[in-house]
Design an enzyme around this catalytic site. Structure first.
Site, short mmCIF file in Angstrom:
data_model
loop_
_atom_site.label_atom_id
_atom_site.label_comp_id
_atom_site.label_asym_id
_atom_site.label_seq_id
_atom_site.Cartn_x
_atom_site.Cartn_y
_atom_site.Cartn_z
N TYR A 170 -1.98 -10.74 4.00
CA TYR A 170 -1.71 -9.39 3.50
C TYR A 170 -0.53 -9.42 2.53
O TYR A 170 -0.59 -8.88 1.42
CB TYR A 170 -1.41 -8.46 4.69
CG TYR A 170 -0.81 -7.12 4.31
CD1 TYR A 170 -1.62 -6.05 3.94
CD2 TYR A 170 0.58 -6.92 4.34
CE1 TYR A 170 -1.06 -4.82 3.60
CE2 TYR A 170 1.14 -5.69 4.00
CZ TYR A 170 0.32 -4.66 3.64
OH TYR A 170 0.87 -3.44 3.29
N SER B 83 4.72 -3.68 -0.48
CA SER B 83 5.20 -3.72 0.90
C SER B 83 6.35 -4.71 1.04
O SER B 83 6.42 -5.72 0.32
CB SER B 83 4.06 -4.16 1.81
OG SER B 83 4.55 -4.61 3.05
N GLU C 33 6.41 -6.79 3.05
CA GLU C 33 5.79 -8.06 3.45
C GLU C 33 5.81 -9.06 2.29
O GLU C 33 5.59 -10.25 2.51
CB GLU C 33 4.37 -7.84 3.97
CG GLU C 33 4.29 -6.98 5.21
CD GLU C 33 4.31 -7.75 6.55
OE1 GLU C 33 4.11 -8.97 6.54
OE2 GLU C 33 4.53 -7.09 7.58
#
Ligand code: NAP
Length: 337
Positions: free
Chosen positions: A150, A126, A128
């Protein structure tokens, strides 16, 4: 006659896993999907696929189960899509996030290494992992700077995947995907919350679906969301799964950023969704502290040049078209209830 390929997909009941299954079935694959045992057995995203895919019950926390399934099916391609996938939930569930999103990936890599080391392996990484990095544009060389549980779990998973590629010569690729949405997105994410709320309000739905904290999504004609100034690079999920498949067909295992290279705010999202139903978003959207993240990721966009040059992939659906198709799908869904 060429032999039918087998693909093993974890997370087949989710947004990406279900679109990927659609794509691979169209390409003639035998698709084996890992689904968690559910108490209601109602898998809305794959209802249309029942009977066309082989479903196996299992969980990323159970390495025996993963080992057995890889040994039994000997997949040509493994797509590790499953995760505790909601960044906002990861502050409340850091252990589950680490167990599933980080260690679950390691269990899948180990299962592949032991039982089908020549399988091509896709890891759902991701954006992220770039977290709070202060770069307007991120690409495959951007340093990792995850700033939530996460993102940190995804960073571990990504680096472990790279390590298996380097240490064991596995054909493993990380798709560093920026946000992607669709009519199959869960209501835990702001895009679907907003499109579903716009549709509920337009149709005057009496019993709206519940939001991520178990409250009615719409109360007194209003939807509560978090930070209106948050910025994302949003694309259409159906196109992003094509990139996953293309990565595994390439002659060299590499990581790729998949994005649109454009950014919008949550405020833009609200305006676009309520415009679709002829309403003024400011009359219907409230920002509520309870939906704010403790730390926000940077306002970066993704440079997908490598994917374009090497895979021939590029996004096709504009932000406006994406929001429209989601609102229209929610209007249809609610009208059919
Ligand atoms: P999603 O719709 O939330 O799907 C997640 C899937 O993982 C679901 O099928 C879920 O099963 C499964 N799952 C969760 N915990 C599991 C466990 N312990 N064992 C086995 N399966 C489990 O997510 P998505 O949007 O399709 O995203 C797919 C992947 O890409 C995820 O890894 C996500 O983190 C990553 N990603 C997504 C985006 C995005 O914008 N969508 C961006 C970058 C990366 P249930 O149906 O039983 O819950």
């Amino acid at each position: 006659m060429t032999q039918q390929k087998t693909a093993f997909i974890t997370g087949i009941t989710g947004q990406d896993g279900s679109f990927l299954a659609d794509l691979l079935l169209d390409k003639g694959y035998h698709v084996v999907g890992l689904a968690r045992r559910s108490t209601n057995y109602d898998y809305p995203n794959i209802r249309h696929l029942i009977g066309r895919v082989t479903l196996e019950y299992g969980d990323l926390i159970d390495s025996d189960c993963l080992n057995n399934l890889i040994a039994r099916y000997q997949p040509d391609e493994v797509y590790n899509i499953a995760a505790q996938s909601v960044p906002a939930d990861s502050w409340n569930q850091p252990i589950v996030t680490a167990e599933v999103t980080a260690l679950g990936t390691l269990r899948m890599l180990e299962a592949a290494r032991r039982h089908k080391p020549d399988a091509r392996f896709y890891q759902a990484t991701s954006r992220e992992i770039f977290g709070g990095v202060e770069q307007e544009v991120c690409d495959e060389n951007t340093p990792f700077f995850a700033n939530n549980p996460y993102g940190i779990a995804k960073q571990y998973a990504h680096q472990m995947m790279m390590n298996y590629r380097d240490s064991y010569g596995m054909f493993a690729c990380g798709g560093i995907l920026f946000n992607h949405e669709s009519e199959r997105r869960s209501l835990h994410f702001v895009t679907r919350k907003v499109t579903m709320a716009a549709a509920c309000i337009k149709l005057g739905v009496e019993h709206p679906p519940l939001n991520e904290i178990g409250e009615a999504l719409v109360q007194q004609g209003r939807v509560k969301i978090g930070n209106l100034d948050a910025v994302r690079d949003w694309g259409y999920a159906r196109e992003y799964v094509e990139a996953m498949w293309l990565m595994l067909q390439h002659d060299k295992p590499q990581d790729y950023v998949i994005a649109t290279n454009t950014i919008y705010t949550v405020r833009d999202l609200c305006r676009a969704a309520f415009d679709c139903v002829g309403l003024n978003w400011e009359d219907h959207v409230v920002s509520d502290e309870r939906f704010m993240r403790p730390t926000e990721i940077a306002a970066s966009r993704g440079d997908y040049s490598r994917a374009k040059a090497e895979l021939g992939w590029q996004p096709r659906t504009s932000f406006k078209a994406l929001v429209e198709l989601m609102v229209e799908a929610d209007l249809r869904l609610l009208s059919a209830r």
